[in-house]
Design a protein around this motif. Structure first.
Motif, PDB file in Angstrom:
ATOM      1  N   UNK A 293      17.082  15.849  55.536  1.00 52.61           N
ATOM      2  CA  UNK A 293      16.047  16.408  56.413  1.00 52.61           C
ATOM      3  C   UNK A 293      15.901  17.913  56.347  1.00 52.61           C
ATOM      4  N   UNK A 294      16.650  18.595  55.470  1.00 53.93           N
ATOM      5  CA  UNK A 294      16.480  20.045  55.367  1.00 53.93           C
ATOM      6  C   UNK A 294      15.190  20.382  54.641  1.00 53.93           C
ATOM      7  N   UNK A 295      14.521  21.365  55.165  1.00 51.66           N
ATOM      8  CA  UNK A 295      13.243  21.824  54.614  1.00 51.66           C
ATOM      9  C   UNK A 295      13.398  23.324  54.370  1.00 51.66           C
ATOM     10  N   UNK A 296      13.533  23.683  53.109  1.00 52.74           N
ATOM     11  CA  UNK A 296      13.909  25.043  52.760  1.00 52.74           C
ATOM     12  C   UNK A 296      12.894  25.649  51.806  1.00 52.74           C
ATOM     13  N   UNK A 297      12.695  26.933  51.935  1.00 54.51           N
ATOM     14  CA  UNK A 297      11.847  27.650  50.996  1.00 54.51           C
ATOM     15  C   UNK A 297      12.713  28.608  50.190  1.00 54.51           C
TER      16      UNK A 297
ATOM     17  N   UNK C 294      18.875  32.263  53.307  1.00 56.57           N
ATOM     18  CA  UNK C 294      18.238  30.954  53.471  1.00 56.57           C
ATOM     19  C   UNK C 294      17.042  31.056  54.400  1.00 56.57           C
ATOM     20  N   UNK C 295      16.012  30.367  54.020  1.00 55.44           N
ATOM     21  CA  UNK C 295      14.756  30.351  54.781  1.00 55.44           C
ATOM     22  C   UNK C 295      14.428  28.886  55.030  1.00 55.44           C
ATOM     23  N   UNK C 296      14.635  28.464  56.258  1.00 55.32           N
ATOM     24  CA  UNK C 296      14.574  27.046  56.595  1.00 55.32           C
ATOM     25  C   UNK C 296      13.573  26.799  57.704  1.00 55.32           C
ATOM     26  N   UNK C 297      12.928  25.658  57.648  1.00 57.15           N
ATOM     27  CA  UNK C 297      12.044  25.236  58.729  1.00 57.15           C
ATOM     28  C   UNK C 297      12.650  24.023  59.416  1.00 57.15           C
ATOM     29  N   UNK C 298      12.897  24.155  60.689  1.00 59.62           N
ATOM     30  CA  UNK C 298      13.322  22.996  61.480  1.00 59.62           C
ATOM     31  C   UNK C 298      12.071  22.378  62.104  1.00 59.62           C
ATOM     32  N   UNK C 299      12.078  21.057  62.169  1.00 61.37           N
ATOM     33  CA  UNK C 299      10.928  20.338  62.718  1.00 61.37           C
ATOM     34  C   UNK C 299      11.354  19.526  63.934  1.00 61.37           C
ATOM     35  N   UNK C 300      10.522  19.544  64.946  1.00 61.05           N
ATOM     36  CA  UNK C 300      10.742  18.636  66.075  1.00 61.05           C
ATOM     37  C   UNK C 300      10.948  17.232  65.531  1.00 61.05           C
ATOM     38  N   UNK C 301      11.950  16.570  66.024  1.00 63.37           N
ATOM     39  CA  UNK C 301      12.220  15.221  65.559  1.00 63.37           C
ATOM     40  C   UNK C 301      13.298  15.162  64.489  1.00 63.37           C
ATOM     41  N   UNK C 302      13.676  16.306  63.924  1.00 66.43           N
ATOM     42  CA  UNK C 302      14.762  16.321  62.935  1.00 66.43           C
ATOM     43  C   UNK C 302      16.066  15.847  63.571  1.00 66.43           C
ATOM     44  N   UNK C 303      16.886  15.231  62.768  1.00 68.28           N
ATOM     45  CA  UNK C 303      18.231  14.943  63.266  1.00 68.28           C
ATOM     46  C   UNK C 303      18.987  16.266  63.339  1.00 68.28           C
ATOM     47  N   UNK C 304      19.937  16.329  64.230  1.00 67.27           N
ATOM     48  CA  UNK C 304      20.760  17.537  64.329  1.00 67.27           C
ATOM     49  C   UNK C 304      20.244  18.578  65.298  1.00 67.27           C
ATOM     50  N   UNK C 305      19.123  18.330  65.926  1.00 65.36           N
ATOM     51  CA  UNK C 305      18.653  19.302  66.924  1.00 65.36           C
ATOM     52  C   UNK C 305      19.464  19.161  68.205  1.00 65.36           C
ATOM     53  N   UNK C 306      19.370  20.165  69.053  1.00 66.52           N
ATOM     54  CA  UNK C 306      20.175  20.175  70.275  1.00 66.52           C
ATOM     55  C   UNK C 306      19.687  19.097  71.240  1.00 66.52           C
ATOM     56  N   UNK C 307      20.539  18.778  72.184  1.00 61.23           N
ATOM     57  CA  UNK C 307      20.249  17.701  73.131  1.00 61.23           C
ATOM     58  C   UNK C 307      18.980  17.977  73.934  1.00 61.23           C
ATOM     59  N   UNK C 308      18.802  19.220  74.345  1.00 60.89           N
ATOM     60  CA  UNK C 308      17.618  19.537  75.151  1.00 60.89           C
ATOM     61  C   UNK C 308      16.348  19.291  74.349  1.00 60.89           C
ATOM     62  N   UNK C 309      16.373  19.665  73.081  1.00 62.10           N
ATOM     63  CA  UNK C 309      15.198  19.449  72.238  1.00 62.10           C
ATOM     64  C   UNK C 309      14.949  17.958  72.036  1.00 62.10           C
ATOM     65  N   UNK C 310      16.004  17.227  71.819  1.00 59.84           N
ATOM     66  CA  UNK C 310      15.877  15.780  71.625  1.00 59.84           C
ATOM     67  C   UNK C 310      15.295  15.131  72.884  1.00 59.84           C
ATOM     68  N   UNK C 311      15.798  15.529  74.023  1.00 51.50           N
ATOM     69  CA  UNK C 311      15.324  14.927  75.275  1.00 51.50           C
ATOM     70  C   UNK C 311      13.873  15.279  75.571  1.00 51.50           C
TER      71      UNK C 311
END
Lengths: 379, 379, 379, 379
Positions: A293-297, C294-311
């Protein structure tokens, strides 16, 4: 500092577009220096074009035959070492063959020839003469394309499953050829362009970048090559389904009637464990995703890129490099091969006569298969 | 304020995903209100799921047959008016047909049925009963998709020449069905999903949005439907070349093994004088290019958008709306049709039983044509 | 399923914008249900607005005072539990205070009050009455803002060094208030908006999201609050230099005359070892960079996000969620706090009366400091 | 074809970065040709560096004083015509002044000098000697920056109200100067860089592009120039509030500790009727919005762009040009001015000694005002 390779250009005179790009690319790093030219099919225009560019009057030739003959008579340390061919496709084979036979290296625009047989002749002549033959598939000169290739080849995304490559332009959405636009005129004329229109011009780049990055062999294709604009006798829109050796699948699209696209070359490669995508119009970035699930540029200039990408880079990250620099990398590589006396494309970062021949076979297979269902490619 | 339509849901119980989305979509505008349910194929689980959702104990049924029978006995002003079917594909036809015959309206997930015959039966039953039948092709609920449709239909980009539609996901890049993941399990099982895997699930949306926006009829297709992941007995990657009535060409891609894609539905339409492109993951924008070279972004909420887009919008520009709102637009349209007693999809902004049937025929044609070259579609 | 909290709304009648958004947010998850209203400052319009929304005739009140009195007389299991205040800023303090004193919970729009003293009164009253007081800083409801907060607070980017927050709109680029546009009229009137125009309206959100994510305390500010549009008596463009406790620096910009911006709220946070950036108009992504490049994009719904984001997430990645969903998260949190009987903003995901008071003090400090150089904030 | 201008370079030897960029920029169009050099402050290294570059042994000088003297003795048609100064900031003034006095044209890196007095001396000497003096604010060479300037100057966005300019990098987020990194070492040393660190290096570019595009005069500034990294004696992070003559407002940010930024120069200009934004890392696009709500992207190579943009363009749209090409445009303009014998920056597309002096005064004003509130600029 190594002295630049001395070259003579065939084509690329007044009104031509790509010749000037080749000259900038040769000059940017002092890889090659223009010493002679036969810059147009019209002798007067050829000679005048050479003078425009500051060539010595006696080295601005009226025909490429004159140039090959004239340069051959000059002292070795002065005469041209290489010809650069930037004429319409139907005028690649003859001067390339003659140049090789006369002992010159060749840099030739793509597609290399119109027919498969002509392509094979050049392969054979290159091997026979031991000269360097570089085909200017310039998009392979981009650092992040080199990085993509390195990652795919080293297994960073696992076995490839799916490839999308598309090259979309809009400039032929109208019958521009009827208005006397020089580029449009010959590119839509099968006697000069060869069998492929959009497919031969930009589809050829699409095939090349796909093969360069993935290394996959196309086994079968199924295509639809269409002349969308009424009255055109060559495809301006082509789509191809691909089956690769090993089971991966692909879709290649090449169109010159897609209004809104300037030079939309995009490559996307999906593997078992990751994927890569790259867009020519934003060439300094490579997007990488992983199964986790990593999305990197990745950015040109980043630390940790492969050696080929690093070597193809002149400026630090954030200081964008673009088309001319990528093109110059091809010239730099070809010049290095000429200095070394070895025609070893991969090592020097250019596409060889063998790559060029594969490209010609691909175009002809796609056009031949159009509307006929699945076709197996010759290899 | 009009009272919400009372609905009973079939499927969508504990562990299901899409049922909850339907319920939010129905609730957002108070378009419909849940009054009954047969929420699982296991009666005990069905009943427990209904209690979870706060249904009256006597309206949480063990089977959909019980629900149809039980609700039919209730007083007219109290009983459900509509069934919402969110079961696996093989359990769409029977409850939909029975619900229509019992006088209920139907909201049914896509693809509407597994076979062409089943689809036609629902078309006929809908016409016979005069009930509303909405298929939840939810992406047609996005305002900028409505805007795209309006622009294409009103000639803003001229006659269509080329269409690219792709719907790429990565979630089935591994054999998730072997780990007991419920969604993966039925979607890769042809007895429950029908002939199409990726093609049936997301290819179906791709066909629908393409048809919805362009209005073009597919005449011929040539496809490659592949099970990329070893051991899978249904396509997880499909590519299709399309020839439309009138001469336009298209490429449709649907894959669930493209690592890195979450829900990558993209539509691009190229006409004689302009082009449009839209991406589901960034749904509030529509890119428009013209032959003259203008490159413009339209935003949901802009002044000057078409009436359908305006009506589908709740918030001013810059306050993004997304998936649930688009889905809610389908519910709002279907509810309006039910209040009006007319099954007129286009006018109310939902896809009808006829659209659903066309989608089923397309899936089956694509799967049937795979690897066989060009195939003419039944209409 | 827990029963929804019963609420009465103050403001939000015919012609109002934000009241309808609050009602959708309350309804999306069934967090709260509208049972009463005093929906306009004009009693007749207030009552008519309530009937539009389907309120019982005897619970659509002409004034908020009537609503508080009328609801207090109803049986406990039936009467409203909470008031939602969506009036102009100068009509927040009085009804909020009265509602608390009458034993109701309060959900109040931002900025909480016009003056620092009024804000403090509400803080004191909330503590005294033990009621829940939520301020609808709705942008803190976005999952990726919660993720940003979690990452910053857990040290993922090291000690913060620099913060840029900007909130740019263009809708007040012309003197819209002179054309009778209701929103423009009160927001540019200091007697109703308070001291801050752009600063009070959107600058307030900028301060809040900055504080919410970083936890930094502003020690000093230096500002330039300007009325760009001629004749306006309140700022429509404000820029602020910030110095935080601990030495970090910041720049906050709020403008409503930046043509081309719809709702351009952007937060960028730079730490010793990494950085984060988030844009409201593309709310499902969070960009993360590291010192290593590193230049990364995190997306809502990704695994590994914090509990508050998941909830705070309802849909899988790629199925975008947006403004209403984020707003609904605030309602869900506030409702949970009301059920629990504890006013614990952080735990439940809403901003408390203390956050609201800090916001009011910040606005007044920025406006007071304009053009005067560096000013130390009261804490 | 005009013969290239013969130049000698001061600085830019082994280990230097920017010298090589200048040489590529000069070479790309054959605008200038390197004939001499004093390439390092260490004579041995200077001479060796010249030989690396293929200079004649007797024109690779040990010091710039030697070069000026040596070249002056050469025949006019052979001797250098111009010096290019790419040394640290404190070694700009002396060689520039001496070169002018000796009759050479000057191309000098930015900021032009460390002090306002030195800058004024160069202004005076340029006028006195009639030589061409170009300051390599290279970002003004981008076609879309020229287009932005033309649009602003011709009223396309109405009277300017607000300007945001930011230039963010991350490379000095750690004390790189302590590791002997050459660039970091002199740029964080006030005796060589001048008063401004980030402000002098990149803030200088930010001021220049803002002034170049808008033509606005800064009347007052209020700034916060900070050394974020412990132990650094010069700003690595600066923010400035700006008030322009005529009432417009601005915010300028320059930071070299913003992790994740490579070379993040961005300009946004908001007028009464429209706005423009441009990003250096994506230099071929210019975003234009209008009061009516149009959101358009202009691309380098589009038809309808201004003459200056067209002249600065080598390739058709979609074939990206970037940093080196923009830099080469400065060299092309400066060379044309030298051929014409007129020091007319605007007409030839380079920044003059007057622009350089304004830049120096701005840096010194910002640093002087830091933490002191509003300061009026000398003009």
């Amino acid at each position: 500092m190594t002295a630049p390779i001395r070259y003579g250009m065939i084509g690329g005179g007044r009104d031509a577009f790509i010749g000037g790009v080749h000259r900038m690319a040769a000059r940017l790093d002092n890889s090659m220096t223009l010493v002679a030219g036969a810059l147009s099919s019209t002798p007067e225009k050829a000679i005048a074009s050479g003078l425009d560019l500051g060539l010595d009057a006696n080295r601005s030739y009226g025909t490429w035959q004159d140039m090959l003959a004239g340069e051959a008579k000059r002292p070795e340390l002065d005469r041209m070492q290489c010809v650069v061919i930037v004429t319409p496709n139907n005028v690649h084979h003859a001067p390339a063959l003659a140049a090789l036979e006369a002992g010159f290296h060749v840099v030739c625009d793509k597609p290399m020839t119109c027919t498969n047989d002509e392509a094979q002749e050049l392969v054979d002549a290159t091997h026979r003469t031991g000269r360097v033959f570089a085909v200017t598939y310039n998009y392979t000169g981009y650092p992040m394309v080199l990085q993509a290739r390195d990652m795919v080849r080293s297994g960073a995304i696992g076995a490839i499953r799916k490839v999308f490559v598309e090259y979309l332009q809009g400039w032929l959405a109208t019958p521009l050829e009827d208005d006397g636009q020089k580029q449009a005129h010959w590119r839509t004329d099968p006697t000069r362009a060869g069998a492929g229109g959009a497919m031969g011009d930009i589809g050829s780049h699409a095939e090349n970048i796909m093969s360069f990055v993935t290394g996959l062999d196309v086994e079968q294709c199924c295509s639809d090559a269409t002349a969308i604009v009424a009255g055109r006798s060559i495809d301006d829109d082509t789509a191809v389904l691909l089956r690769f050796a090993g089971g991966a699948r692909g879709v290649l699209s090449a169109s010159q009637v897609c209004v809104g696209h300037r030079n939309g070359l995009t490559l996307r490669v999906y593997g078992e464990t990751g994927s890569l995508s790259w867009r020519q119009e934003c060439p300094g970035q490579l997007h990488v995703c992983t199964l986790e699930g990593h999305d990197t540029t990745l950015h040109r200039g980043d630390s940790g890129l492969c050696e080929a990408a690093v070597n193809a880079t002149r400026l630090p990250g954030g200081h964008p490099e673009a088309f001319i620099e990528a093109f110059a990398n091809i010239y730099r590589g070809a010049a290095a091969a000429m200095h070394a006396g070895r025609d070893d494309g991969a090592g020097f970062g250019y596409q060889t006569v063998a790559d060029g021949a594969r490209g010609v076979r691909f175009i002809n297979a796609v056009i031949g298969a159009s509307g006929r269902g699945w076709t197996t490619l010759e290899t």
